[in-house]
Design an enzyme around this catalytic site. Structure first.
Site, PDB file in Angstrom:
ATOM      1  N   TYR A 157       0.865  -0.958   0.160  1.00 34.46           N
ATOM      2  CA  TYR A 157      -0.215  -0.118   0.345  1.00 34.46           C
ATOM      3  C   TYR A 157       0.869   1.338   0.173  1.00 34.46           C
ATOM      4  CZ  TYR A 157      -3.205   3.380   1.214  1.00 34.46           C
ATOM      5  OH  TYR A 157      -4.245   4.559   1.593  1.00 34.46           O
ATOM      6  N   LYS A 161       1.221   4.602  -2.968  1.00 38.01           N
ATOM      7  CA  LYS A 161       1.191   5.878  -2.502  1.00 38.01           C
ATOM      8  C   LYS A 161       2.480   6.512  -2.488  1.00 38.01           C
ATOM      9  CE  LYS A 161      -3.396   5.875  -2.156  1.00 38.01           C
ATOM     10  NZ  LYS A 161      -4.812   6.322  -2.241  1.00 38.01           N
TER      11      LYS A 161
END
Ligand code: NDP
Ligand code: 8X3
Length: 257
Positions: A157, A161
């Site tokens: 994750y 980002k």
């Protein structure tokens, strides 16, 4: 401050959380909104509600950002009324799981990479040429504090980002002579459906993420997006990090009993 009245805003992931709050916030400013996501019924309900409450045009668009062909076909077949998109909010995204890397399921990685990185790339690639042709556009990506800091059990994750941050910066360089603004809004803890999805519907685990603090809301993030979208033409907000008052970094949070 520039007016958003009659501007056309394309929002991905508009059925929930930050994307939904953005749809309402732009409509409140008099903008016409294209709201996209996968859940058709929810999109239609939100579209009706926005039309009723804000008297603007709303186009609900069923779209899975992971599907490259669907993204291009859908965006290329927008009518003349809708295709002159002024602002793109790349918001659709998710986390799947919070696991040590060596205990994680690679299926989670595929879904996060396909949605958070490839989906954002496809939608941007489909919309940006029209912006360049028309001589104006603003791309606002919803990144995360996880795009600036890594944390345990969040390798993929956080990587997605970080990728959004890199894409934002690079895109700003590539479009510098085209009157295209590129920005990223990077929140910390926002209470939406995010944690329920991360923990596969486990409500207890999701609630625990926000225990003992007052998290941000989708509306708080939408405020920052609206600020970013309404600066005078010579101003580009490159990046905003937005944290709850009780959050100091990705890993440091003060929780009251
Ligand atoms: P929500 O789960 O509440 O909303 C996510 C939205 O993304 C939904 O509308 C969902 O709609 C849509 N979506 C998910 N997958 C796809 C897909 N494949 N195609 C199209 N739409 C999709 O979460 P948030 O509002 O919190 O998250 C929005 C963004 O904000 C994400 O990019 C997230 O990473 C980021 N973010 C969230 C933070 C938080 O703490 N909540 C903090 C920092 C950043 P549908 O299921 O109908 O397709
Ligand atoms: C969502 C916020 O801290 O869960 O991007 O990564 S966090």
């Amino acid at each position: 401050m520039i007016s958003l009245k009659n501007k056309i805003i394309f929002i991905t992931g508009a059925t929930s959380g930050i994307g939904k709050a953005c749809a309402y916030a732009f409509a409140k400013e008099g903008a016409n909104v294209i709201i996209s996501a996968r859940r058709k019924e929810l999109l239609n309900e939100i579209a009706d509600d926005i039309r009723t409450n804000h008297n603007v045009n709303v186009l609900p668009l069923m779209l899975d950002v992971r599907n490259r062909k669907e993204v291009f076909d859908t965006i290329n077949s927008l009518t003349d009324e809708w295709k002159k998109i002024d602002i793109l909010i790349n918001n659709a995204g998710l986390a799947r799981g919070l696991n040590k890397f060596y205990e994680d399921n690679p299926d989670n990685w595929e879904e996060m990479i396909d949605t958070n990185i490839k989906g954002l790339l496809y939608v941007t690639y489909a919309i940006l040429p029209g912006m360049i042709e028309r001589g104006f556009g603003h791309i606002i990506n919803i990144g995360s504090i996880a795009g600036h800091e890594a944390y345990p059990k969040g390798a993929v994750y956080c990587a997605t980002k970080h990728a959004v941050d890199a894409i934002t910066k690079s895109l700003r360089m590539d479009t510098i002579d085209k009157n295209i603004l590129v920005s990223t809004i990077d929140p910390g803890l926002v209470e939406t459906n995010f944690s329920k999805i991360r923990f596969d519907g486990d409500e207890e685990k999701a609630k625990a993420v926000y225990k003992g603090l007052i998290p941000l809301t989708g509306e708080d993030v939408a405020d920052a997006v609206i600020f970013c979208a309404t600066r005078p033409p010579h101003v580009n907000i490159a990046q905003i990090t937005l944290l709850a008052s009780q959050q100091a970094s990705a890993t440091i949070v003060y929780r009251k009993e």
